[in-house]
Design a protein around this motif. Structure first.
Motif, PDB file in Angstrom:
ATOM      1  N   SER A  40       3.128   8.295  18.480  1.00 45.89           N
ATOM      2  CA  SER A  40       3.651   9.223  17.318  1.00 45.89           C
ATOM      3  C   SER A  40       2.374   9.260  16.245  1.00 45.89           C
ATOM      4  O   SER A  40       2.178  10.502  15.675  1.00 45.89           O
ATOM      5  CB  SER A  40       4.874   8.261  16.477  1.00 45.89           C
ATOM      6  N   LEU A  41       1.559   8.248  16.157  1.00 45.17           N
ATOM      7  CA  LEU A  41       0.376   8.603  15.467  1.00 45.17           C
ATOM      8  C   LEU A  41      -0.639   9.250  15.716  1.00 45.17           C
ATOM      9  O   LEU A  41      -1.093  10.612  15.113  1.00 45.17           O
ATOM     10  CB  LEU A  41      -0.359   7.222  15.035  1.00 45.17           C
ATOM     11  N   LEU A  42      -0.785   9.651  17.151  1.00 47.48           N
ATOM     12  CA  LEU A  42      -1.743  10.479  17.831  1.00 47.48           C
ATOM     13  C   LEU A  42      -1.064  12.057  17.907  1.00 47.48           C
ATOM     14  O   LEU A  42      -1.741  12.818  17.618  1.00 47.48           O
ATOM     15  CB  LEU A  42      -2.001  10.114  19.366  1.00 47.48           C
ATOM     16  N   ASP A  43       0.223  11.906  18.290  1.00 45.42           N
ATOM     17  CA  ASP A  43       0.899  13.324  17.943  1.00 45.42           C
ATOM     18  C   ASP A  43       0.876  13.810  16.698  1.00 45.42           C
ATOM     19  O   ASP A  43       0.415  15.118  16.461  1.00 45.42           O
ATOM     20  CB  ASP A  43       2.299  13.208  18.299  1.00 45.42           C
TER      21      ASP A  43
ATOM     22  N   HIS B 203       2.243   4.289  10.011  1.00 42.78           N
ATOM     23  CA  HIS B 203       3.288   5.077  10.265  1.00 42.78           C
ATOM     24  C   HIS B 203       4.158   5.399   8.958  1.00 42.78           C
ATOM     25  O   HIS B 203       4.663   6.692   8.960  1.00 42.78           O
ATOM     26  CB  HIS B 203       4.397   4.219  11.149  1.00 42.78           C
ATOM     27  N   ARG B 204       4.192   4.288   8.090  1.00 41.45           N
ATOM     28  CA  ARG B 204       5.036   4.808   6.873  1.00 41.45           C
ATOM     29  C   ARG B 204       4.174   5.822   6.080  1.00 41.45           C
ATOM     30  O   ARG B 204       5.139   6.558   5.389  1.00 41.45           O
ATOM     31  CB  ARG B 204       5.076   3.317   6.189  1.00 41.45           C
TER      32      ARG B 204
ATOM     33  N   CYS C 214       0.915  -0.962  -0.005  1.00 39.33           N
ATOM     34  CA  CYS C 214       0.150  -0.105  -0.071  1.00 39.33           C
ATOM     35  C   CYS C 214       0.881   1.195   0.095  1.00 39.33           C
ATOM     36  O   CYS C 214       1.876   1.451   0.902  1.00 39.33           O
ATOM     37  CB  CYS C 214      -0.755   0.175   1.461  1.00 39.33           C
ATOM     38  N   ASN C 215       0.419   2.284  -1.003  1.00 34.40           N
ATOM     39  CA  ASN C 215       1.260   3.506  -0.945  1.00 34.40           C
ATOM     40  C   ASN C 215       0.500   4.765  -0.870  1.00 34.40           C
ATOM     41  O   ASN C 215       0.770   5.635  -1.575  1.00 34.40           O
ATOM     42  CB  ASN C 215       2.347   3.385  -2.035  1.00 34.40           C
ATOM     43  N   ASN C 216      -0.930   4.478  -0.701  1.00 35.08           N
ATOM     44  CA  ASN C 216      -1.898   5.326  -0.922  1.00 35.08           C
ATOM     45  C   ASN C 216      -2.827   5.600   0.387  1.00 35.08           C
ATOM     46  O   ASN C 216      -3.361   4.707   0.732  1.00 35.08           O
ATOM     47  CB  ASN C 216      -2.708   5.433  -2.018  1.00 35.08           C
TER      48      ASN C 216
END
Length: 699
Positions: free
Chosen positions: A405-408, A378-379, A347-349
């Motif tokens: 990190s995702l929530l930040d 994350h990616r 996946c890249n989108n």
């Protein structure tokens, strides 16, 4: 003369702007091959276009989208066309003359052309539909409700009105049937009407067996005409309503299997397999397994999740016989795992990923793909923006997976792009922070920005949504006074109560619980607001149903506490505190840390009718001897913690905070400590409890 004057202006208004026949122009539109020709006709004939021709123009433009490979580009092309404002203005002036079906269809198409909900045309179409609501037939009503859902107005008074109309009609149907009238008899319902009535009954959790039987007989008659997705709706609805008919289920199974053997479309196969797995004795033959194997490399995450969930149902149903079929199903599950991981890694989108994650839930996804999904997020974190941020936040809330990190990143995007985010999305954005008990690095700026943004929309936001927002903020120790004054207002609460009458019972209960919990938090943490506690009766009704049973770990803790405290009369179980927090165990130590037995001279916090007459924060301490302390012990199972790390979630953290305000010393016993190797013996567990209660260990 007066009568003539009354008639003439109407006649002139009706006939002045219309040609003698509207058919030639509609015929010309039907021959158009692209949108440019349609808009050219509209521009040339704008002075004489009728409401019928305006509606037909929308239909033609929407039909053209089937030929387009890039739907988004086509939508932008239509919406930004220089002649679209002409069609926009014509629609506004003609909508009052449109029939009901045309009116709602135009609303439906304008939304598909990405016209914003705040656009004057959309607002006018919704308002006109609202005026006609009582006369809509069930097909128009269904389409209009989908338009409201498209605007995320699930809890709006208008949606409640629709539910009320459906409910009243169903009640009327039942009354007439009981009186042996012929309205809504089998021969009068079309296949689509029967399907819509079934959906309405499912939404309202109807338990009228006679009405279910009547609808089922219509469904059986039309069963051959339904598409796979409609067969899934029928299966799900009948199972949910606990309807049992061997004849109907046998025919359903035959139809689903026949579709399955010929289908090559991944999403359709996923739907068919899901429906088959819900039926009694959901056994799948070799052909079905082969079909899944053939299509699984081409499935998206949603389809893979549906297939895997269905396979798990079969495995659980067949686990009594570990035969060759079950072994094949286990191997099939492994292949689905493989293709899921493969799809995520490629996946890249981020926007496409968000679409696939929208409805993902269940054990298979959580156990097999959650870690890989978070790694993919994350990616692609750099692609998070105002368009997809609410969807990602909603996904995090559903999974209970704490990624700081995702929530930040979510918080950072909201702070930077808040003006582009729809106010309805703020509730979903705040929720994971509340659920997972996490303060982002930009805590004050993030929550302050969200609260300030909501402030501008307090008067128009849905009441149920505001309750959820208020609860989430309170869990995070934010108590914006304007929001709370808005919610704890007689007019607001009356409006909310009227709205709750038209929602399903599960949502009704959830909203009432959230309001109670918000009321409790405000009373305990913001007494200066002087907002009264008014949930005594509600809580007494809820907790009167509680049997107070303990699980295995709690029973073991109870016996050991009795042992170290000096008897069962020194420990209380399933205690209801002031404001109705329920705690597993309560004990009292005097100033020398000696356990005190419960007796008639102690007023326990379980006697709520007396306790609530006292002040908020002195209820617990007022009945204790000087220097004594009241202790609350809680066993915390896995639900109290984030899925991936032993981090306490928001509700458990809030409960601890509230108990401390009430005067308790709170001892939380996490399941991972109690079940650890270090506490594998009775002696170790007794030492653990003794140390937690008395602050000392004794061998």
């Amino acid at each position: 003369m007066l009568r003539l004057r009354a008639v003439c202006p109407f006649s002139w208004r009706v006939f002045k702007f219309r040609p003698f026949s509207c058919e030639p122009l509609i015929s010309q539109m039907s021959k158009c091959t692209d949108e440019e020709q349609v808009f050219d006709l509209i521009e040339k004939n704008k002075a004489i276009l009728s409401e019928k021709q305006v509606g037909y123009a929308f239909n033609i433009l929407w039909q053209f989208r089937k030929r387009k490979t890039n739907l988004l580009k086509y939508v932008e092309c239509i919406r930004d066309h220089p002649q679209f404002p002409t069609l926009h203005n014509l629609t506004t002036s003609k909508m009052k003359f449109m029939n009901d079906g045309t009116l709602v269809n135009v609303l439906y198409i304008t939304q598909r052309f990405a016209i914003e909900a705040r656009d004057p045309l959309v607002e006018a179409l919704v308002a006109e539909a609202w005026r006609r609501l009582e006369r809509f037939d069930i097909n128009v009503l269904s389409k209009f409700s989908s338009c409201l859902a498209h605007q995320h107005l699930y809890f709006s008074p208008l949606m409640g009105k629709i539910a009320d109309i459906v409910k009243r009609n169903l009640d009327t149907i039942q009354d007439l049937r009981l009186k042996s009238a012929i309205l809504l008899m089998s021969e009068e319902l079309t296949s689509q009407q029967a399907l819509q009535v079934l959906g309405a009954m499912e939404e309202m959790e109807s338990r009228s067996s006679r009405l279910i039987e009547k609808i089922a007989s219509v469904l059986l008659k039309h069963l051959d005409n339904y598409k796979p997705v409609e067969l899934l709706k029928i299966t799900r609805g009948l199972v949910f309503l606990h309807f049992h008919s061997k004849e109907l289920f046998v025919k359903l199974r035959e139809l689903l299997l026949s579709y399955l053997k010929t289908s090559v479309i991944p999403s359709e196969i996923s739907i068919l397999v899901c429906a088959i797995s819900m039926l009694p004795s959901p056994h799948l033959d070799e052909v079905g397994i082969s079909q899944i194997e053939a299509v699984s490399p081409h499935c998206d995450l949603s389809d893979l999740n549906g297939l895997a969930t269905s396979v798990l149902r079969w495995i659980q149903g067949d686990q009594m016989y570990l035969d060759s079929t079950t072994v094949k199903q286990l191997k099939l599950l492994q292949r689905l795992d493989h293709y899921g991981h493969q799809r995520l890694q490629k996946c890249n989108n981020l926007n496409l990923l968000c679409q696939e994650l929208k409805s993902l839930k269940g054990d298979w996804f959580a156990e097999s793909l959650l870690e890989e999904t978070v790694a993919t997020l994350h990616r692609l974190m750099g692609e998070i923006n105002y368009i997809n941020v609410a969807g990602i936040a909603s996904f995090v809330s559903r999974t209970n997976y704490l990624s700081t990190s995702l929530l930040d990143k979510i918080a950072s995007v909201v702070v930077q792009q808040i003006e582009k985010i729809h106010p309805f999305a703020i509730s979903a954005i705040i929720l994971p922070f509340s659920t997972l008990n996490y303060d982002p690095s930009q805590r004050d700026e993030f929550f302050g920005t969200c609260i300030q943004y909501l402030h501008s929309y307090l008067s128009i936001l849905d009441p149920l949504m505001l309750v959820f927002v208020g609860f989430s903020l309170a869990t995070l120790e934010y108590f914006p006074e304007d929001l709370l004054r808005t919610i704890f207002n007689i007019k607001f609460l009356a409006k909310m109560d009227s709205q709750l009458e038209f929602v399903c019972s599960s949502l009704n209960t959830r909203v009432q619980f959230r309001l109670m919990e918000l009321n409790r938090a405000v009373c305990l943490e913001c007494p200066e607001y002087q907002i009264p506690w008014f949930h005594d009766r509600f809580c007494q009704q809820q907790y009167s149903k509680d049997t107070g049973s303990m699980n295995g770990a709690q029973q073991e803790i109870y016996k050991m506490l009795a042992e170290i405290l000096g008897g069962i009369n020194c420990v209380k179980t399933s205690v209801l505190t002031p404001y109705y927090h329920k705690i597993d165990f309560e004990c009292i130590l005097d100033k020398r840390k000696k356990p005190l037995p419960y007796g008639s001279h102690f007023r326990t916090s379980g006697i709520l009718s007396e306790v609530h007459r006292e002040s908020n924060t002195q209820i617990v301490g007022s009945s204790l001897p000087p220097g004594a302390e009241r202790i609350a012990l809680e066993f915390l199972d896995s639900k109290a913690f984030c899925r991936n790390i032993p981090h306490l979630k928001g509700k458990s953290a809030t409960k601890k905070r509230h108990l401390e305000i009430l005067g308790y010393r709170v001892i939380q016993i996490p399941h991972f400590e109690w079940n650890s190797m270090a506490l594998s013996t009775k002696g170790a567990r007794i030492d653990y409890l003794r140390d937690r209660v008395f602050g000392e260990s004794k061998s």
